[in-house]
Design a protein around this motif. Structure first.
Motif, PDB file in Angstrom:
ATOM      1  N   THR A   1      36.468  35.904  28.245  1.00  7.47           N
ATOM      2  CA  THR A   1      37.177  35.378  27.079  1.00  7.47           C
ATOM      3  C   THR A   1      37.624  33.935  27.254  1.00  7.47           C
ATOM      4  O   THR A   1      37.765  33.215  26.275  1.00  7.47           O
ATOM      5  CB  THR A   1      38.412  36.240  26.771  1.00  7.47           C
ATOM      6  OG1 THR A   1      39.260  36.292  27.931  1.00  7.47           O
ATOM      7  CG2 THR A   1      37.994  37.656  26.389  1.00  7.47           C
ATOM      8  N   GLN A   2      37.869  33.488  28.489  1.00 14.01           N
ATOM      9  CA  GLN A   2      38.349  32.125  28.696  1.00 14.01           C
ATOM     10  C   GLN A   2      37.763  31.563  29.980  1.00 14.01           C
ATOM     11  O   GLN A   2      37.287  32.301  30.841  1.00 14.01           O
ATOM     12  CB  GLN A   2      39.878  32.100  28.761  1.00 14.01           C
ATOM     13  CG  GLN A   2      40.471  32.955  29.868  1.00 14.01           C
ATOM     14  CD  GLN A   2      41.989  32.985  29.840  1.00 14.01           C
ATOM     15  OE1 GLN A   2      42.599  32.498  28.897  1.00 14.01           O
ATOM     16  NE2 GLN A   2      42.595  33.540  30.859  1.00 14.01           N
ATOM     17  N   ARG A   3      37.787  30.220  30.053  1.00 19.56           N
ATOM     18  CA  ARG A   3      37.185  29.528  31.196  1.00 19.56           C
ATOM     19  C   ARG A   3      38.027  29.737  32.457  1.00 19.56           C
ATOM     20  O   ARG A   3      39.178  30.162  32.403  1.00 19.56           O
ATOM     21  CB  ARG A   3      37.091  28.033  30.891  1.00 19.56           C
ATOM     22  CG  ARG A   3      38.455  27.363  30.797  1.00 19.56           C
ATOM     23  CD  ARG A   3      38.359  25.866  30.696  1.00 19.56           C
ATOM     24  NE  ARG A   3      39.703  25.274  30.593  1.00 19.56           N
ATOM     25  CZ  ARG A   3      40.431  24.906  31.628  1.00 19.56           C
ATOM     26  NH1 ARG A   3      39.958  25.070  32.848  1.00 19.56           N
ATOM     27  NH2 ARG A   3      41.636  24.390  31.465  1.00 19.56           N
ATOM     28  N   GLY A   4      37.425  29.364  33.590  1.00 19.15           N
ATOM     29  CA  GLY A   4      38.131  29.435  34.863  1.00 19.15           C
ATOM     30  C   GLY A   4      37.489  30.433  35.809  1.00 19.15           C
ATOM     31  O   GLY A   4      36.389  30.940  35.570  1.00 19.15           O
ATOM     32  N   LEU A   5      38.187  30.694  36.897  1.00 18.94           N
ATOM     33  CA  LEU A   5      37.735  31.699  37.852  1.00 18.94           C
ATOM     34  C   LEU A   5      38.216  33.078  37.402  1.00 18.94           C
ATOM     35  O   LEU A   5      39.407  33.292  37.203  1.00 18.94           O
ATOM     36  CB  LEU A   5      38.267  31.381  39.254  1.00 18.94           C
ATOM     37  CG  LEU A   5      37.506  30.324  40.061  1.00 18.94           C
ATOM     38  CD1 LEU A   5      38.207  30.067  41.383  1.00 18.94           C
ATOM     39  CD2 LEU A   5      36.066  30.751  40.301  1.00 18.94           C
ATOM     40  N   LEU A   6      37.282  33.988  37.246  1.00 20.08           N
ATOM     41  CA  LEU A   6      37.596  35.345  36.809  1.00 20.08           C
ATOM     42  C   LEU A   6      37.471  36.286  38.001  1.00 20.08           C
ATOM     43  O   LEU A   6      36.375  36.461  38.552  1.00 20.08           O
ATOM     44  CB  LEU A   6      36.648  35.774  35.684  1.00 20.08           C
ATOM     45  CG  LEU A   6      36.794  37.206  35.177  1.00 20.08           C
ATOM     46  CD1 LEU A   6      38.165  37.420  34.548  1.00 20.08           C
ATOM     47  CD2 LEU A   6      35.696  37.530  34.174  1.00 20.08           C
ATOM     48  N   ALA A   7      38.590  36.858  38.418  1.00 16.24           N
ATOM     49  CA  ALA A   7      38.569  37.803  39.538  1.00 16.24           C
ATOM     50  C   ALA A   7      37.995  39.134  39.076  1.00 16.24           C
ATOM     51  O   ALA A   7      38.236  39.583  37.950  1.00 16.24           O
ATOM     52  CB  ALA A   7      39.979  37.997  40.094  1.00 16.24           C
ATOM     53  N   MET A   8      37.238  39.748  39.934  1.00 20.18           N
ATOM     54  CA  MET A   8      36.648  41.050  39.623  1.00 20.18           C
ATOM     55  C   MET A   8      37.740  42.105  39.514  1.00 20.18           C
ATOM     56  O   MET A   8      38.553  42.263  40.421  1.00 20.18           O
ATOM     57  CB  MET A   8      35.655  41.441  40.719  1.00 20.18           C
ATOM     58  CG  MET A   8      35.035  42.808  40.534  1.00 20.18           C
ATOM     59  SD  MET A   8      33.898  43.216  41.883  1.00 20.18           S
ATOM     60  CE  MET A   8      33.548  44.945  41.514  1.00 20.18           C
ATOM     61  N   PRO A   9      37.799  42.848  38.395  1.00 15.18           N
ATOM     62  CA  PRO A   9      38.794  43.931  38.295  1.00 15.18           C
ATOM     63  C   PRO A   9      38.506  45.039  39.296  1.00 15.18           C
ATOM     64  O   PRO A   9      37.465  45.035  39.976  1.00 15.18           O
ATOM     65  CB  PRO A   9      38.626  44.425  36.842  1.00 15.18           C
ATOM     66  CG  PRO A   9      37.855  43.359  36.141  1.00 15.18           C
ATOM     67  CD  PRO A   9      37.002  42.698  37.180  1.00 15.18           C
ATOM     68  N   ALA A  10      39.428  45.953  39.398  1.00 11.71           N
ATOM     69  CA  ALA A  10      39.238  47.087  40.301  1.00 11.71           C
ATOM     70  C   ALA A  10      38.022  47.907  39.859  1.00 11.71           C
ATOM     71  O   ALA A  10      37.731  48.037  38.668  1.00 11.71           O
ATOM     72  CB  ALA A  10      40.487  47.955  40.321  1.00 11.71           C
ATOM     73  N   LEU A  11      37.312  48.434  40.836  1.00 12.35           N
ATOM     74  CA  LEU A  11      36.134  49.259  40.585  1.00 12.35           C
ATOM     75  C   LEU A  11      36.512  50.721  40.706  1.00 12.35           C
ATOM     76  O   LEU A  11      37.128  51.133  41.696  1.00 12.35           O
ATOM     77  CB  LEU A  11      35.030  48.900  41.585  1.00 12.35           C
ATOM     78  CG  LEU A  11      33.809  49.821  41.621  1.00 12.35           C
ATOM     79  CD1 LEU A  11      33.073  49.802  40.286  1.00 12.35           C
ATOM     80  CD2 LEU A  11      32.869  49.419  42.755  1.00 12.35           C
ATOM     81  N   ALA A  12      36.158  51.510  39.695  1.00 10.37           N
ATOM     82  CA  ALA A  12      36.416  52.951  39.700  1.00 10.37           C
ATOM     83  C   ALA A  12      35.104  53.680  39.983  1.00 10.37           C
ATOM     84  O   ALA A  12      34.118  53.505  39.250  1.00 10.37           O
ATOM     85  CB  ALA A  12      36.992  53.403  38.362  1.00 10.37           C
ATOM     86  N   LEU A  13      35.084  54.468  41.040  1.00  8.21           N
ATOM     87  CA  LEU A  13      33.925  55.290  41.393  1.00  8.21           C
ATOM     88  C   LEU A  13      34.284  56.757  41.202  1.00  8.21           C
ATOM     89  O   LEU A  13      35.414  57.174  41.519  1.00  8.21           O
ATOM     90  CB  LEU A  13      33.507  55.057  42.840  1.00  8.21           C
ATOM     91  CG  LEU A  13      32.806  53.735  43.171  1.00  8.21           C
ATOM     92  CD1 LEU A  13      32.628  53.614  44.676  1.00  8.21           C
ATOM     93  CD2 LEU A  13      31.470  53.628  42.469  1.00  8.21           C
ATOM     94  N   SER A  14      33.330  57.544  40.696  1.00  4.96           N
ATOM     95  CA  SER A  14      33.609  58.966  40.472  1.00  4.96           C
ATOM     96  C   SER A  14      32.326  59.766  40.629  1.00  4.96           C
ATOM     97  O   SER A  14      31.216  59.232  40.528  1.00  4.96           O
ATOM     98  CB  SER A  14      34.198  59.189  39.075  1.00  4.96           C
ATOM     99  OG  SER A  14      33.271  58.821  38.069  1.00  4.96           O
ATOM    100  N   SER A  15      32.506  61.063  40.851  1.00  7.96           N
ATOM    101  CA  SER A  15      31.380  61.987  40.957  1.00  7.96           C
ATOM    102  C   SER A  15      31.886  63.409  40.715  1.00  7.96           C
ATOM    103  O   SER A  15      32.958  63.781  41.213  1.00  7.96           O
ATOM    104  CB  SER A  15      30.714  61.880  42.327  1.00  7.96           C
ATOM    105  OG  SER A  15      29.661  62.824  42.446  1.00  7.96           O
TER     106      SER A  15
END
Length: 324
Positions: free
Chosen positions: A155-169
């Motif tokens: 949505t906006q410029r700059g450095l975008l940190a990766m959000p938390a990753l959810a893994l499931s099974s």
């Protein structure tokens, strides 16, 4: 005002998820252990648990041995499902990859490598917390690795940190879902949205069609592919003789046809910062499209002709105003 029960349950789940994510330190690599793996019944699992409870109550009332056996068999199946679902995530190693830079409003893709060092196959699903998309099931054979590409809208410029990753099974029976959250140290660079600015492009050029430049004309910068209009002085004759490849020398000063100057001060003081950055980004792309020499000047810094100038100029615009 009383909120519906499903709304209260959803708010509780979101608060619980946010609390779990906040407790995670970001890292470039994760190995899932039992401390980070959570287990809950699926909808079908809850229903089967209710059926087992109903059968057990009936067995108590009517003293039917087969009903006892059936209820205990269902409970045993649920317990086995707990172990099988847990095994899908236990010992899995995750490593952060890279994310290609994009312009604001586009979708970037974070890459994550999954390493299965065990001797049994796994089937996983992964998505970024906060994203609406859900990735399809990802099979992971024994002693193998696979790359996940996780999309995220910007949505906006700059450095975008990766959000938390959810893994499931919920393999193999679909009764118990094992899930885990990890925070990988990965960032994507988001450029400003290009905004057409013909007037600003003309401001970097003098009235005779030559760009204004204060750098020395004879300061060599780098070699680049030959372009129509390059003078014999610019041609790298030694490279042509040695490799039979026609290349041209690029100088930090005025090149053929003049070097355009894309200056922060081309705009009035009252102009919006984001608007300036967007118009400068468009001018950078125009110079690249026309293969024209250019210099980008921002307060306190400058990017002149050099290899990978486009990426460096756009990165400078994307990170403008960041705290050092």
């Amino acid at each position: 005002m009383s909120w519906p029960r499903w709304w209260r349950a959803l708010r509780f789940r979101n608060h619980l998820q946010a609390w779990l994510v906040r407790r995670l330190p970001p890292s470039a690599q994760w190995t899932l252990r039992h401390q980070r793996i959570y287990l809950l019944p699926t909808s079908f699992g809850w229903m089967l648990l209710g059926v087992a409870l109903a059968i057990w109550v009936g067995a108590l009332n009517y003293a039917v041995s087969l009903a006892y056996a059936l209820s205990f068999w269902i409970i045993g199946l649920l317990l086995v499902s707990v172990l099988m679902a847990y095994r899908q995530l236990a010992g899995l190693t995750l490593q952060a990859g890279t994310a290609d830079p994009v312009f604001a409003g586009e979708v970037t893709h974070f890459s994550v490598r999954l390493d299965n060092l065990s001797s049994w196959p796994r089937t996983l699903q992964g998505h970024l917390v906060g994203s609406t998309g859900r990735a399809p099931a990802c099979p992971l054979p024994p002693h193998s690795s696979v790359w996940l590409s996780l999309p995220l809208a910007t949505t906006q410029r700059g450095l975008l940190a990766m959000p938390a990753l959810a893994l499931s099974s919920d393999v193999p029976f679909g009764l118990i879902r094992a899930f885990a959250y990890v925070r990988l140290r990965q960032q994507a660079l988001v450029y400003p949205v290009p905004q057409r600015d013909v007037l600003g492009l003309r401001q970097g050029v003098s009235g005779e069609g030559e760009a204004v430049s204060t750098a020395g004309d004879d300061e060599f910068s780098h070699l680049a592919a030959y372009r129509d209009g390059d003078t014999p002085r610019q041609i790298a004759w030694k490279v042509l003789a040695r490799r039979d490849v026609l290349t041209s020398k690029r100088f930090a000063g005025v090149a053929a046809g003049g070097c355009r100057v894309l200056d922060w001060h081309d705009y009035p003081l009252g102009d919006d910062v984001e608007s300036r950055l967007s118009r400068l980004a468009w001018r950078v792309l125009e110079c690249e499209r026309e293969q024209h020499c250019y210099r980008l000047r921002l307060p306190g810094t400058e990017v002149g002709p050099q290899p990978h100038q486009r990426e460096q100029a756009l990165a400078l615009l994307a990170r403008y105003g960041e705290a050092s």
